[in-house]
Design an enzyme around this catalytic site. Structure first.
Site, PDB file in Angstrom:
ATOM      1  N   ARG A  69      24.487  -0.003  28.741  1.00 13.08           N
ATOM      2  CA  ARG A  69      23.324  -0.531  29.444  1.00 13.08           C
ATOM      3  C   ARG A  69      22.393  -1.170  28.422  1.00 13.08           C
ATOM      4  O   ARG A  69      22.319  -0.735  27.273  1.00 13.08           O
ATOM      5  CB  ARG A  69      22.581   0.577  30.219  1.00 13.08           C
ATOM      6  N   GLU A 127      17.647  -7.894  32.265  1.00 12.11           N
ATOM      7  CA  GLU A 127      18.579  -8.828  32.905  1.00 12.11           C
ATOM      8  C   GLU A 127      17.943  -9.474  34.142  1.00 12.11           C
ATOM      9  O   GLU A 127      17.228  -8.800  34.886  1.00 12.11           O
ATOM     10  CB  GLU A 127      19.854  -8.076  33.305  1.00 12.11           C
ATOM     11  N   HIS A 174      26.783  -9.490  31.804  1.00 17.22           N
ATOM     12  CA  HIS A 174      27.037  -8.203  32.467  1.00 17.22           C
ATOM     13  C   HIS A 174      28.229  -8.317  33.427  1.00 17.22           C
ATOM     14  O   HIS A 174      28.106  -8.127  34.639  1.00 17.22           O
ATOM     15  CB  HIS A 174      25.799  -7.717  33.218  1.00 17.22           C
TER      16      HIS A 174
END
Length: 303
Positions: free
Chosen positions: A222, A251, A269
């Site tokens: 993460r 993000e 991602h």
């Protein structure tokens, strides 16, 4: 959400899509609070305390992800709400990408691609890169994904060491109780642990400096595992050799200072984003929801 998952949910349930409603989320939840018995979330949105408190009939939260950092597990436990996620089915894809990022950084694959496309090859050969095989690999978090990365790295004759909350049984990998020591003794550091209060910014300046100007950081965990400003400054100042990043702190916003650097590879991602795995994850979400509403055991219970 994947189109396939949305279709499967709509075929089986009365589906509310929060992003399709013009009213503010609190107003929407207030209007439909008595109707909603399940919430399906992902890596971007889950079920925080406010959402849970606003849904008095909520019975289950099903995450279209293995991560649980977007779900208030304490609140769910307090209210007896069940929680599921999608482990195992995405392990291979995320581990594959982790190794791919390491190879891309060390062998400068993206820079090579631009070199050929730009026509620069005509003017001379590309500079030498660095090999992956035989490097010393450190892994932060030896769970499903971390173990899968270790297995793949072993095939490249890499030595494996790891850091986790405790030493793992049934493994011969070298264990480090101190992450700074792990970083100092490896050439490539993979971040593959769950995001918790304890692992927030676990990759800080001390860890980055221990990894050093020849070290490579790969983050497929993460974004908040890494102190991003410290990572950016280390890369710009040459205190870190390179990085392969699939995740970021804010993000979809990525620090623009990284874009001009040739020693990093950034992807949006997409660790588990293959057609095969996305379908398998969606099927697992559906199976857990159906099991719950049929009063059968959940397939992948968290709570």
């Amino acid at each position: 959400m994947s189109e396939y998952l949305e279709n499967q949910l709509e075929n089986r349930f009365n589906l509310f899509k929060l992003w399709n409603h013009s009213s503010p989320k609190p107003d929407f939840l207030k209007t439909h609070s008595s109707s909603i018995k399940a919430v399906v979330g992902n890596t971007k949105i889950g079920a925080d305390a406010n959402m849970i408190d606003s849904l008095p009939n909520l019975e289950i939260v099903a995450s279209y992800s293995v991560g649980l950092d977007k779900i208030d597990l304490g609140k769910c436990k307090e209210k007896g709400i069940k929680v599921t996620n999608t482990p195992d089915v995405l392990t291979d894809d995320v581990a594959d990408l982790g190794i791919g990022l390491a190879l891309a950084v060390l062998r400068k694959i993206c820079v090579c691609d631009r070199f050929v496309r730009s026509g620069d090859w005509i003017n001379g050969d590309f500079a030498l890169a660095s090999k992956f095989s035989g490097k010393s690999v450190g892994i932060v978090g030896l769970g499903r994904i971390g173990s899968a990365i270790a297995k793949r790295a072993e095939a490249f004759n890499c030595s494996i060491s790891y850091h986790s909350r405790s030493k793992k049984p049934n493994t011969n990998y070298k264990y480090y109780s101190n992450i700074v020591d792990l970083a100092a003794d490896c050439q490539i550091l993979f971040v593959a642990c769950a995001l918790t209060e304890e692992t927030h910014h676990i990759i800080n300046r001390k860890v980055i400096d221990a990894l050093g100007p020849k070290g490579i950081l790969i983050n497929i965990g993460r974004g908040a595992h890494v102190d991003e400003p410290e990572l950016v400054s280390a890369l710009l100042e040459g205190r870190l050799g390179g990085a392969g990043l699939d995740v970021y702190e804010n993000e979809p916003n990525v620090p623009e200072q990284l874009f001009s650097l040739g020693n990093i590879v950034v992807v949006p991602h997409v660790g588990s984003d293959t057609e095969e795995t996305s379908k398998a994850m969606a099927d697992l979400v559906i199976s857990n929801l159906e099991a719950h509403f049929k009063c059968k055991p959940l397939l992948t219970p968290v709570l």
